[in-house]
Motif scaffolding. Structure first.
Motif, mmCIF file in Angstrom:
data_model
loop_
_atom_site.group_PDB
_atom_site.id
_atom_site.type_symbol
_atom_site.label_atom_id
_atom_site.label_comp_id
_atom_site.label_asym_id
_atom_site.label_seq_id
_atom_site.Cartn_x
_atom_site.Cartn_y
_atom_site.Cartn_z
ATOM 1 N N TRP A 1 101.852 39.518 47.247
ATOM 2 C CA TRP A 1 101.369 40.609 48.094
ATOM 3 C C TRP A 1 100.828 40.063 49.414
ATOM 4 O O TRP A 1 101.019 40.670 50.475
ATOM 5 N N SER A 2 100.137 38.928 49.351
ATOM 6 C CA SER A 2 99.595 38.340 50.571
ATOM 7 C C SER A 2 100.714 37.948 51.531
ATOM 8 O O SER A 2 100.620 38.168 52.739
ATOM 9 N N LEU A 3 101.803 37.368 50.993
ATOM 10 C CA LEU A 3 102.919 36.971 51.843
ATOM 11 C C LEU A 3 103.591 38.189 52.470
ATOM 12 O O LEU A 3 103.932 38.178 53.661
ATOM 13 N N LEU A 4 103.782 39.235 51.676
ATOM 14 C CA LEU A 4 104.344 40.461 52.233
ATOM 15 C C LEU A 4 103.472 40.959 53.379
ATOM 16 O O LEU A 4 103.976 41.372 54.440
ATOM 17 N N GLY A 5 102.164 40.883 53.192
ATOM 18 C CA GLY A 5 101.244 41.304 54.240
ATOM 19 C C GLY A 5 101.362 40.453 55.489
ATOM 20 O O GLY A 5 101.350 40.967 56.611
ATOM 21 N N ALA B 1 98.813 32.764 53.480
ATOM 22 C CA ALA B 1 99.092 33.786 52.480
ATOM 23 C C ALA B 1 99.374 33.172 51.116
ATOM 24 O O ALA B 1 98.893 33.639 50.085
ATOM 25 N N LEU B 2 100.166 32.102 51.102
ATOM 26 C CA LEU B 2 100.604 31.514 49.841
ATOM 27 C C LEU B 2 99.517 30.687 49.164
ATOM 28 O O LEU B 2 99.392 30.693 47.933
ATOM 29 N N PHE C 1 106.172 24.732 40.274
ATOM 30 C CA PHE C 1 106.719 26.063 40.522
ATOM 31 C C PHE C 1 106.363 27.026 39.399
ATOM 32 O O PHE C 1 105.974 28.174 39.638
ATOM 33 N N ALA C 2 106.480 26.569 38.171
ATOM 34 C CA ALA C 2 106.153 27.429 37.030
ATOM 35 C C ALA C 2 104.666 27.755 37.001
ATOM 36 O O ALA C 2 104.270 28.890 36.723
ATOM 37 N N TRP D 1 101.421 33.676 42.294
ATOM 38 C CA TRP D 1 102.343 34.456 43.126
ATOM 39 C C TRP D 1 102.304 35.930 42.741
ATOM 40 O O TRP D 1 102.212 36.799 43.594
ATOM 41 N N ARG D 2 102.365 36.204 41.433
ATOM 42 C CA ARG D 2 102.398 37.590 40.989
ATOM 43 C C ARG D 2 101.091 38.312 41.283
ATOM 44 O O ARG D 2 101.092 39.475 41.687
#
Length: 429
Positions: A213-217, A56-57, A200-201, A207-208
């Protein structure tokens, strides 16, 4: 290369790996007690979930982002994703070490599995990377090496009769390390030396736009399809989970086929979408579904033959045959519902529609968790699989609805046009 031949290339490695892991699980099932087998199976389930998080990430957004970006953007994107995937593997090392200790494993056993789980994530990312740039043979070679080394290790354990969780985890670790090495020194240097403080930046826009959304899925999908593993283990313990995990072995090769073909089809569909060939994507999805259901039919027939002619060839006699048959039937039913939605889910991922998928799985996971809890309390652990079927039905209904909406909506057409703005050549990083 015709599509079915490409499926064969994509599937030979994962299938051999599925066979090897099936044999290792079977060896543990037949050699160790229910509590140890339940612990082993739970950790394997958790490591597969961690690969889903990694996908997902970092993996799922990769094809769409590579097709959207220019050359300079692609180089920066890849450096960021390599760095973040390495840090995710370090985090997984700590998480699985703590999980193993919480399950009362000795420190050495917990550490061996934790290292395996971390390297498993790195190899999973590597597989997706080589698929995304068109180097399918590199992925297949890694899969085959993993399977071959694991089979040799399993043979050694079986021949000596020295089966234990510690040696089983050691065999897994050596196998994943050998498979990772097949990616080559330049790739490994890129993977292990890509860290930089601003990663990270740089990852925040990805991520946005995609990974959040993929991780939530992925998390809610895991709750939909595997909530029984966590709920039964937490409430009733590893011993109660053992027969549920034992019957799940029957459909594990089918799950591996699904995952392998998803990883193969996603970049292919992204490329077709980038070229504006929606009709080709729909045709691919139909063939994808046909192959999956051929695998399901073969799995169901093999299970039926085994229970009729060789009822104890896989499972020890202390497991109730009625419980095993019930579990097998429920797992095949769950797989049948899942395979209906998989091609459409892959199509939406290829188009970057992670938000649609995420909301579908959010709805489905509620059905699954509530149903598993209810059936566990009412009918016992084996019937908790019925809660997974209820969640899968809800998930399938939502995904098919979202897929139809996306294909026909102006928003979907605009997304597909955006994919075509910058299409890299096959093999271009």
């Amino acid at each position: 290369m015709p599509r079915l031949q490409r499926y064969a290339v994509a599937g030979v490695g994962p299938f051999s790996g599925a066979l090897a892991q099936f044999l290792l699980s079977l060896l543990v099932l037949r050699s160790l007690g229910a509590a140890e087998f339940g612990t082993f199976s739970f950790l394997i389930i958790a490591s597969i979930f961690s690969a889903g998080v990694c996908s997902a990430l970092f993996c799922a957004p990769l094809p769409a982002l590579l097709h959207k970006s220019g050359q300079a953007e692609r180089a920066a994107l890849l450096r960021c994703i390599f760095a973040m995937s390495g840090m995710a593997a370090l985090l997984a090392l700590a998480v699985f070490l703590g999980m193993g200790l919480a399950l009362r494993l000795p420190f050495v056993e917990a550490l061996l599995f934790a290292i395996y789980a971390a390297l498993f994530l790195l190899r999973w990312f590597g597989r997706s990377y080589f698929y995304a740039i068109g180097d399918r043979l590199r992925t297949a070679r890694s899969d085959i090496v993993y399977s071959a080394v694991l089979l040799v290790g399993i043979g050694g354990l079986a021949a000596t009769g020295r089966v234990s969780l510690q040696l089983s985890f050691a065999v897994l670790l050596v196998s994943i390390l050998a498979a990772l090495l097949t990616f080559g020194l330049p790739y490994l240097q890129r993977q292990f030396l890509s860290f930089y403080p601003a990663a990270f930046a740089d990852y925040r826009p990805i991520w946005r736009a995609h990974s959040g959304w993929s991780l939530l899925g992925i998390v809610t999908t895991e709750a939909t399809i595997n909530s029984h593993a966590y709920i039964v283990t937490l409430i009733a313990g590893p011993t109660a989970y053992a027969p549920v995990a034992a019957t799940a072995l029957l459909v594990r090769p089918l799950n591996v086929l699904q995952n392998a073909l998803e990883e193969f089809e996603r970049p292919q569909m992204a490329a077709e979408l980038a070229g504006g060939r929606m009709h080709a994507v729909i045709h691919s999805a139909a063939q994808f579904r046909l192959v999956l259901f051929a695998g399901l039919l073969a799995t169901a027939l093999a299970a039926a033959v085994m229970f009729v002619l060789f009822p104890n060839v896989l499972f020890p006699r202390e497991y109730s045959m009625a419980v095993l048959i019930t579990g097998a039937a429920l797992w095949i039913g769950a797989a049948a519902v899942r395979l209906v939605r998989v091609p459409d889910s892959t199509m939406l991922q290829a188009g970057g529609e992670f938000r649609r998928l995420a909301w579908s799985s959010v709805v489905a996971c509620g059905f699954s968790i509530v149903s598993v809890l209810f059936l566990l309390a009412l009918a016992g652990p084996i019937w908790s699989i019925g809660g997974i079927i209820i969640g899968e039905i809800a998930f399938c209904t939502c995904v098919l609805h979202q897929s139809r909406r996306w294909r026909s909506s102006p928003e979907g057409a605009n997304r597909r046009k955006a994919l075509a703005t910058s299409t890299p050549r096959a093999g271009q990083p």
